[in-house]
Design a protein around this motif. Sequence first.
Motif, PDB file in Angstrom:
ATOM      1  N   LEU A 184       0.800  -1.228   0.000  1.00 13.89           N
ATOM      2  CA  LEU A 184       0.000   0.000   0.000  1.00 13.89           C
ATOM      3  C   LEU A 184       0.831   1.276   0.000  1.00 13.89           C
ATOM      4  O   LEU A 184       0.308   2.350  -0.307  1.00 13.89           O
ATOM      5  CB  LEU A 184      -0.936   0.008   1.222  1.00 13.89           C
ATOM      6  CG  LEU A 184      -2.087  -0.996   1.203  1.00 13.89           C
ATOM      7  CD1 LEU A 184      -2.803  -1.000   2.545  1.00 13.89           C
ATOM      8  CD2 LEU A 184      -3.070  -0.666   0.084  1.00 13.89           C
ATOM      9  N   ASN A 185       2.106   1.193   0.365  1.00 16.15           N
ATOM     10  CA  ASN A 185       2.953   2.382   0.477  1.00 16.15           C
ATOM     11  C   ASN A 185       2.304   3.412   1.411  1.00 16.15           C
ATOM     12  O   ASN A 185       2.108   4.587   1.066  1.00 16.15           O
ATOM     13  CB  ASN A 185       3.201   2.996  -0.900  1.00 16.15           C
ATOM     14  CG  ASN A 185       4.313   4.039  -0.881  1.00 16.15           C
ATOM     15  OD1 ASN A 185       5.235   3.965  -0.069  1.00 16.15           O
ATOM     16  ND2 ASN A 185       4.228   5.021  -1.770  1.00 16.15           N
ATOM     17  N   LEU A 186       2.002   2.967   2.624  1.00 16.38           N
ATOM     18  CA  LEU A 186       1.260   3.794   3.574  1.00 16.38           C
ATOM     19  C   LEU A 186       2.002   5.065   3.973  1.00 16.38           C
ATOM     20  O   LEU A 186       1.375   6.071   4.334  1.00 16.38           O
ATOM     21  CB  LEU A 186       0.921   2.967   4.815  1.00 16.38           C
ATOM     22  CG  LEU A 186      -0.067   1.818   4.598  1.00 16.38           C
ATOM     23  CD1 LEU A 186      -0.180   0.983   5.865  1.00 16.38           C
ATOM     24  CD2 LEU A 186      -1.439   2.343   4.179  1.00 16.38           C
ATOM     25  N   ASP A 187       3.317   5.037   3.924  1.00 21.68           N
ATOM     26  CA  ASP A 187       4.088   6.237   4.288  1.00 21.68           C
ATOM     27  C   ASP A 187       3.701   7.431   3.424  1.00 21.68           C
ATOM     28  O   ASP A 187       3.642   8.568   3.902  1.00 21.68           O
ATOM     29  CB  ASP A 187       5.594   5.968   4.151  1.00 21.68           C
ATOM     30  CG  ASP A 187       6.124   5.064   5.249  1.00 21.68           C
ATOM     31  OD1 ASP A 187       5.414   4.894   6.264  1.00 21.68           O
ATOM     32  OD2 ASP A 187       7.238   4.520   5.098  1.00 21.68           O
ATOM     33  N   ALA A 188       3.428   7.155   2.156  1.00 16.86           N
ATOM     34  CA  ALA A 188       3.061   8.252   1.249  1.00 16.86           C
ATOM     35  C   ALA A 188       1.729   8.881   1.625  1.00 16.86           C
ATOM     36  O   ALA A 188       1.445  10.026   1.264  1.00 16.86           O
ATOM     37  CB  ALA A 188       3.004   7.734  -0.196  1.00 16.86           C
ATOM     38  N   ALA A 189       0.904   8.138   2.361  1.00 17.08           N
ATOM     39  CA  ALA A 189      -0.402   8.650   2.775  1.00 17.08           C
ATOM     40  C   ALA A 189      -0.382   9.200   4.190  1.00 17.08           C
ATOM     41  O   ALA A 189      -1.402   9.700   4.675  1.00 17.08           O
ATOM     42  CB  ALA A 189      -1.440   7.536   2.684  1.00 17.08           C
ATOM     43  N   GLY A 190       0.754   9.094   4.864  1.00 15.85           N
ATOM     44  CA  GLY A 190       0.819   9.565   6.242  1.00 15.85           C
ATOM     45  C   GLY A 190       0.079   8.658   7.205  1.00 15.85           C
ATOM     46  O   GLY A 190      -0.420   9.103   8.241  1.00 15.85           O
ATOM     47  N   VAL A 191       0.030   7.375   6.874  1.00 15.12           N
ATOM     48  CA  VAL A 191      -0.681   6.395   7.696  1.00 15.12           C
ATOM     49  C   VAL A 191       0.333   5.526   8.421  1.00 15.12           C
ATOM     50  O   VAL A 191       1.157   4.863   7.777  1.00 15.12           O
ATOM     51  CB  VAL A 191      -1.617   5.521   6.840  1.00 15.12           C
ATOM     52  CG1 VAL A 191      -2.213   4.389   7.669  1.00 15.12           C
ATOM     53  CG2 VAL A 191      -2.716   6.370   6.223  1.00 15.12           C
ATOM     54  N   GLN A 192       0.271   5.522   9.734  1.00 15.74           N
ATOM     55  CA  GLN A 192       1.196   4.723  10.523  1.00 15.74           C
ATOM     56  C   GLN A 192       0.693   3.290  10.665  1.00 15.74           C
ATOM     57  O   GLN A 192      -0.506   3.040  10.756  1.00 15.74           O
ATOM     58  CB  GLN A 192       1.392   5.330  11.913  1.00 15.74           C
ATOM     59  CG  GLN A 192       2.103   6.670  11.915  1.00 15.74           C
ATOM     60  CD  GLN A 192       2.286   7.233  13.321  1.00 15.74           C
ATOM     61  OE1 GLN A 192       1.940   6.590  14.300  1.00 15.74           O
ATOM     62  NE2 GLN A 192       2.823   8.436  13.405  1.00 15.74           N
ATOM     63  N   ALA A 193       1.648   2.359  10.701  1.00 15.00           N
ATOM     64  CA  ALA A 193       1.318   0.941  10.865  1.00 15.00           C
ATOM     65  C   ALA A 193       2.487   0.235  11.512  1.00 15.00           C
ATOM     66  O   ALA A 193       3.628   0.701  11.453  1.00 15.00           O
ATOM     67  CB  ALA A 193       0.975   0.308   9.524  1.00 15.00           C
TER      68      ALA A 193
END
Length: 451
Positions: free
Chosen positions: A273-282
């Motif tokens: 998902l490349n969550l870093d690009a969305a500012g989503v922490q996991a």
Amino acid sequence: MTGTNDFDLIVIGAGTGGNGVARMAAAAGWKVAIVDQLPYGGTCALRGCDPKKMLVSVTEGVEQAQAMAGKGLVAAPRVDWAEMMAFKRTFTDAMPGRIEAGHDKAGIATLHGTARFTAPDTVEIDGVAHRARHFHIATGARPASLGIPGEVHLITSTDFLELPECPRRIAFVGGGYIAMEFAHIAARSGAEAVTVLQRGARILPNFDPDLTEILAEATKALGVTVHTGAEVSGIARDGDAFRVHFDTPDGPQDILCDRVVHAAGRMPNIDTLNLDAAGVQAGARGITVSAAMRTTNSAIFAAGDCAYSGPNLTPVSANEARVAAKNLLAGQDAREITYPPIPSTVFTLPPMASVGLSEAAAKEEGREVDVHFARTEDWYSSLRVGAKASGYKVLVERKTGLILGAHLIGPGAEEQINIFAMAMGAGLTANQIKAAIFAYPSYASDLGSMV
């Protein structure tokens, strides 16, 4: 946002945690898209709970015939694997089309491919950019990497549900739900050698140890070999078969089998998902969410097995998705997820079910409880169906009479546990359950004798 690929909401994942959110938003007049890299339906409907239970239903016929042999039923059924799989496909093959047709009717754009965030408000799906004001992530879970030599030779639970024939020799790496349920299916379907390799000291460690011992006995009687304390160290091809190496307290061992099934845990399916690009922490346990199911990016929500939230169970995912949808539409955190007593069931034969505190947890919390524990093979409800393995353990708080935990094994356990869950959620006492009048004879009518 006015372009063709611009939406109010994009839902990533077309399973239990995603479909309902998309429908609720579309019904409110939002422009909605949903995307999945696999056929619509999610794990439960297509690759897990539902198809598995269809196979269990077939093997129940074999189990029932054996249990009633000599009691008036003259039959010797066997499983035709190909026909059983065809029966399963009558449900799974139709499901994706039904879901997509429902989305189309609701005006939801149905997309296919792998979604990857390129910005907080943009995902790229197979090279095409799509923007949205909000996103909801419900990508579920996938088998965890075991990091052992020869891991490539493992098949997944999804693969097992698509096998064209029942393997003659099959091994399951792990001793949880998937391993035990599928081991029972394989053994009743004609597999000659079924082996479960459990790293821990006992199977199904999250369930009551006294009841898992009963299940272990029934599993052994079925012809399944269970190795506990067995750490799989590698898998190697051996001609047309596979040799599984595992370490035990007594030293290294190995077995030869035709298929080796990964049943040793799952992890959030979020890597692509490349969550870093969305500012989503996991983290390792999933996407970080609040009680409102909102991620660290306030415009993005998540629910189900991909989120670090409640137990990884389908009904939990559905409840979390409902909370997320309510908050999306409200434009604020109007709802927070609360988890009532949540029952869980292992669909072996006999089934085993649990809700609430374990005996060990009650003691750790310092709760004073009366522990009601018994085997029930001599109860009428077991005798009438020839059940050879059944029992219960119910924890009743001494001071209040409240049910703190219920743990069941035997015919009807998967439905009895739902009544216990409702009773616990409603705050009913043991005496109130005893006072209830249930239809008789039924599995529910046993509850009063368990408390």
